[in-house]
Design a protein around this motif. Structure first.
Motif, mmCIF file in Angstrom:
data_model
loop_
_atom_site.group_PDB
_atom_site.id
_atom_site.type_symbol
_atom_site.label_atom_id
_atom_site.label_comp_id
_atom_site.label_asym_id
_atom_site.label_seq_id
_atom_site.Cartn_x
_atom_site.Cartn_y
_atom_site.Cartn_z
ATOM 1 N N TYR A 1 -11.647 4.491 -6.020
ATOM 2 C CA TYR A 1 -11.188 4.018 -4.704
ATOM 3 C C TYR A 1 -9.779 4.501 -4.353
ATOM 4 N N GLY A 2 -8.845 4.295 -5.271
ATOM 5 C CA GLY A 2 -7.452 4.670 -5.003
ATOM 6 C C GLY A 2 -7.286 6.173 -4.827
ATOM 7 N N GLU B 1 0.808 -1.220 0.000
ATOM 8 C CA GLU B 1 0.000 0.000 0.000
ATOM 9 C C GLU B 1 0.842 1.271 0.000
ATOM 10 N N ARG C 1 -8.876 1.294 -12.910
ATOM 11 C CA ARG C 1 -8.717 1.490 -11.477
ATOM 12 C C ARG C 1 -7.238 1.540 -11.086
ATOM 13 N N ALA C 2 -6.442 0.677 -11.752
ATOM 14 C CA ALA C 2 -5.017 0.621 -11.423
ATOM 15 C C ALA C 2 -4.275 1.848 -11.957
ATOM 16 N N ASN D 1 -19.030 -4.571 -3.920
ATOM 17 C CA ASN D 1 -19.925 -3.688 -3.189
ATOM 18 C C ASN D 1 -19.909 -2.262 -3.735
ATOM 19 N N MET D 2 -19.229 -2.063 -4.878
ATOM 20 C CA MET D 2 -19.150 -0.709 -5.430
ATOM 21 C C MET D 2 -19.471 -0.723 -6.921
ATOM 22 N N LEU E 1 -3.991 -0.266 -4.180
ATOM 23 C CA LEU E 1 -4.457 1.101 -4.421
ATOM 24 C C LEU E 1 -4.131 2.016 -3.245
ATOM 25 N N ALA F 1 -5.197 -3.017 -1.305
ATOM 26 C CA ALA F 1 -3.871 -2.646 -0.798
ATOM 27 C C ALA F 1 -3.034 -2.030 -1.915
ATOM 28 N N LYS G 1 -9.630 8.161 -3.604
ATOM 29 C CA LYS G 1 -10.207 8.454 -2.294
ATOM 30 C C LYS G 1 -9.170 8.181 -1.207
ATOM 31 N N VAL G 2 -8.495 7.031 -1.331
ATOM 32 C CA VAL G 2 -7.461 6.679 -0.359
ATOM 33 C C VAL G 2 -6.395 7.770 -0.325
ATOM 34 N N ARG G 3 -6.100 8.330 -1.505
ATOM 35 C CA ARG G 3 -5.066 9.373 -1.589
ATOM 36 C C ARG G 3 -5.610 10.748 -1.250
ATOM 37 N N LYS G 4 -6.861 10.805 -0.785
ATOM 38 C CA LYS G 4 -7.498 12.060 -0.364
ATOM 39 C C LYS G 4 -7.518 13.106 -1.476
ATOM 40 N N VAL H 1 -4.567 6.145 -10.540
ATOM 41 C CA VAL H 1 -3.775 6.691 -9.434
ATOM 42 C C VAL H 1 -2.357 7.050 -9.893
ATOM 43 N N VAL I 1 1.983 1.210 -6.654
ATOM 44 C CA VAL I 1 1.982 0.382 -7.860
ATOM 45 C C VAL I 1 0.532 0.215 -8.314
ATOM 46 N N LEU J 1 -12.216 -6.847 -8.573
ATOM 47 C CA LEU J 1 -13.023 -5.630 -8.456
ATOM 48 C C LEU J 1 -13.906 -5.761 -7.224
ATOM 49 N N PHE J 2 -14.238 -4.619 -6.613
ATOM 50 C CA PHE J 2 -15.022 -4.653 -5.386
ATOM 51 C C PHE J 2 -16.498 -4.787 -5.719
#
Lengths: 350, 267
Positions: free
Chosen positions: A108-109, A83, A156-157, A99-100, B173, B171, A111-114, A160, A87, A96-97
């Protein structure tokens, strides 16, 4: 295409990376490898050869045995978990998730990176358009086909802007036709983005089409590293030769600087003794007759493939040979043929 | 469907009849019991008239047991969620001999008679402070008994989703453990968590074996009170009690079922 789609080309270096499982089994023998920035490198080999383990070492999903180092550019990332490596990863099973929605998966990525909401929406939209997924933004994952799913996974990959893109058998779960079209799409994408990419596959066709260089692996070791042409025309050993494409084996004997093959002999600078030689089907040709032929045999099978006819020729001694000839050949089973060998195309491998 | 119905032979009607018979066999006593709780005099029958007198009586005498049962059930659910979901996650992520052993051990309280478990609890922990006379003692018993059901339900869903790869994807991501657990693991195990919750609530509210030994006169739960009522009071009161039990448990069950259905991706 906007500039934002061009990604940094970060070189990746593996130094003395080996991997031993807790049970003591060795998955990977010590490996040194330099992957150039912006290069697409393909790890190719049968299952259990260590190719996926190597990918997971680069990803940070596994750590190498003590002493091994993974470097992105000048940064030693060995101790960083996945994480924190930045990468991008694409899995055989998509991952893939469920639930989304498609858009939420891609976001998603970010969001994680704000990343701020506005920029997130813009980048997700841009990425979905690039992957021709715009109309699917609101769909749930289970409403997509396999090909669409893998395009979402790529989006998705990549959204980011990862330092390295890692693809673990991304086409294996798809049917043949889709595999071809998505392979072309991935190829286009990797060339456009200029990103460093590591691609794992057991399919030699995929490896040849996508790789700037191919790393052929067997039993935890690197068998050969080279461009697709080098791997195909100058295989390092019998394993690589057999694994890539179709290869014929000829037994010959060297004596006094000449090589005896079948009924003829060719100049061959090598120490005396028996040798095993390899030759590709397209490097054997039909001779006009006994006078200019080197090997004789009978046609055991003739398979019409459209652009060519693939003959299986059985010599009186030795294993059957596969020969590619013109599509319009009218040879049939049982016909006697003479084959010519171009000595320059013969390979002697250990 | 019309072509199908045309072909309905005697086999279909036989099955339908049998199914209805089984349904009747199970629902008639329940309906009878509920009616008994509303009948003025059960021995005279329905012609004695319908009344809410018995329900009021039950509420007056046993309101405490009903509230305590609800309290225990909700607390039990909270405990099994807090303990069971992480346990299931740990078992799912680390499959191996040790994990299988832990799973088997976890099922022990279900296999051993409740009375034996209760006795063991009393012998072991009964002497600690005021625990024996506290409702928490009953809660401990209930958690012990219901935890395996929560773990099993969640574990089943976790085992059927490729949680490992989903987490690896998250992870890659950039998501750390806590974020992965909250945004990927929990939402994708929602149906299992809901199914487990449903199970835990109903088991806790209806639990009698353990509770009968663990309770004190001041910590009676609904099923214990119900046994009291049937043993010592008029049948109408016991039946009215059952009626209240149904009123309490059925809306909860329906709500949880509805939630579980909404949680499914195909809905």
């Amino acid at each position: 295409m906007p500039d934002s789609f061009h990604l940094d080309a970060v070189p990746v270096r593996l130094e003395g990376c080996s991997k031993t499982w807790p049970g003591g089994a060795r998955a990977l023998e010590p490996l040194d490898l330099a992957i150039h920035g912006g290069e697409t490198i393909v790890f190719l080999g049968p299952s259990g050869c260590g190719k996926t383990t190597t990918l997971r070492l680069i990803a940070g999903l596994e750590s190498p045995d003590p002493g091994g180092r993974v470097l992105f550019g000048d940064e030693d990332v060995t101790a960083l978990p996945i994480e924190r490596r930045n990468v991008g990863m694409v899995f055989q099973s998509y991952a893939l998730f469920p639930n989304m929605t498609v858009a939420e998966n891609v976001a998603y990525g970010l969001k994680v990176r704000k990343v701020s909401r506005g920029e997130r929406a813009a980048r997700v939209g841009e990425m979905l358009d690039l992957m021709h997924l715009g109309e699917f933004a609101g769909r749930r994952i289970d409403q997509l086909s396999g090909g669409q799913r893998q395009r979402v996974a790529l989006a998705r990959a990549l959204v980011v802007r990862p330092r390295v893109l890692l693809l673990d058998e991304p086409l294996t779960a798809l049917d043949a036709k889709l595999r071809d079209s998505l392979r072309l799409e991935i190829d286009r994408l990797l060339r456009t983005l200029g990103i460093t990419a590591v691609y794992v596959t057991h399919d030699q066709g995929e490896a040849m089409a996508l790789g700037d260089r191919i790393v052929v692996m067997a039993r935890g070791r690197v068998a050969q590293v080279g461009t697709p042409r080098e791997i195909y025309y100058q295989p390092a050993d019998g394993f690589v030769a057999d694994f890539i494409g179709t290869m014929n084996r000829l037994s010959g004997r060297v004596g006094g600087g000449r090589l005896a093959v079948g009924r003829t002999s060719l100049p061959w600078p090598a120490p005396d003794g028996p040798v095993e030689l390899l030759v590709r089907p397209e490097d054997l040709a039909l001779a006009d007759g006994e006078a200019d032929g080197h090997l004789d045999g009978r046609v055991a099978a003739a398979v019409f493939l459209g652009d060519r006819t693939r003959l299986v020729v059985e010599p009186p001694d030795g294993p059957a040979l596969t020969v590619d000839t013109a599509g319009r050949s009218d040879l049939a089973r049982g016909d006697r043929v003479w084959l010519r060998v171009d000595p320059a195309r013969l390979l002697a491998v250990p | 469907m019309t072509t199908l119905s045309n072909r309905r032979g005697w086999g279909f009607w036989l099955q339908l009849g049998f199914t209805l018979l089984v349904c009747a066999l199970m629902t008639v006593p329940v309906v009878m019991s509920m009616l008994a709780g509303l009948t003025a005099n059960y021995f005279v029958g329905l012609k004695s008239g319908l009344t809410l007198r018995w329900v009021e009586e039950v509420w007056r005498v046993y309101a405490g047991t009903i509230l305590l049962s609800l309290q225990v059930a909700v607390a039990c659910l909270a405990c099994t969620l807090a303990l069971g979901v992480p346990t299931a996650y740990a078992l799912a992520r680390r499959p191996g001999r040790f994990a299988r052993l832990a799973e088997e051990l976890l099922m022990m309280p279900v296999a051993i008679p409740g009375l034996a478990t209760a006795l063991a609890l009393i012998v072991t922990y009964g002497g600690i402070g005021d625990l024996r006379s506290s409702w928490l003692f009953i809660l401990i018993g209930h958690v012990l008994f219901t935890l395996p059901f929560m773990v099993r339900a969640v574990l089943a869903v976790m085992a059927s989703t490729d949680l490992k790869t989903l987490e690896e994807g998250a992870a890659s991501l950039g998501a750390g453990f806590l974020r992965r657990f909250l945004t990927i693991v929990l939402p994708n195990c929602r149906s299992g968590i809901l199914a487990g919750s449903l199970m835990v609530l109903t088991l806790s509210v209806g639990e009698f074996n353990l509770t009968w030994l663990l309770h004190t006169p001041l910590t009676k739960t609904l099923p214990v009170g119900l046994a009291d009522a049937y043993a010592s009071l008029r049948i109408e009161i016991g039946s009215a009690y059952t009626l209240l039990f149904f009123l309490m448990i059925v809306p909860g069950l329906i709500l949880l079922q509805a939630l579980a259905r909404r949680g499914r991706p195909d809905a």
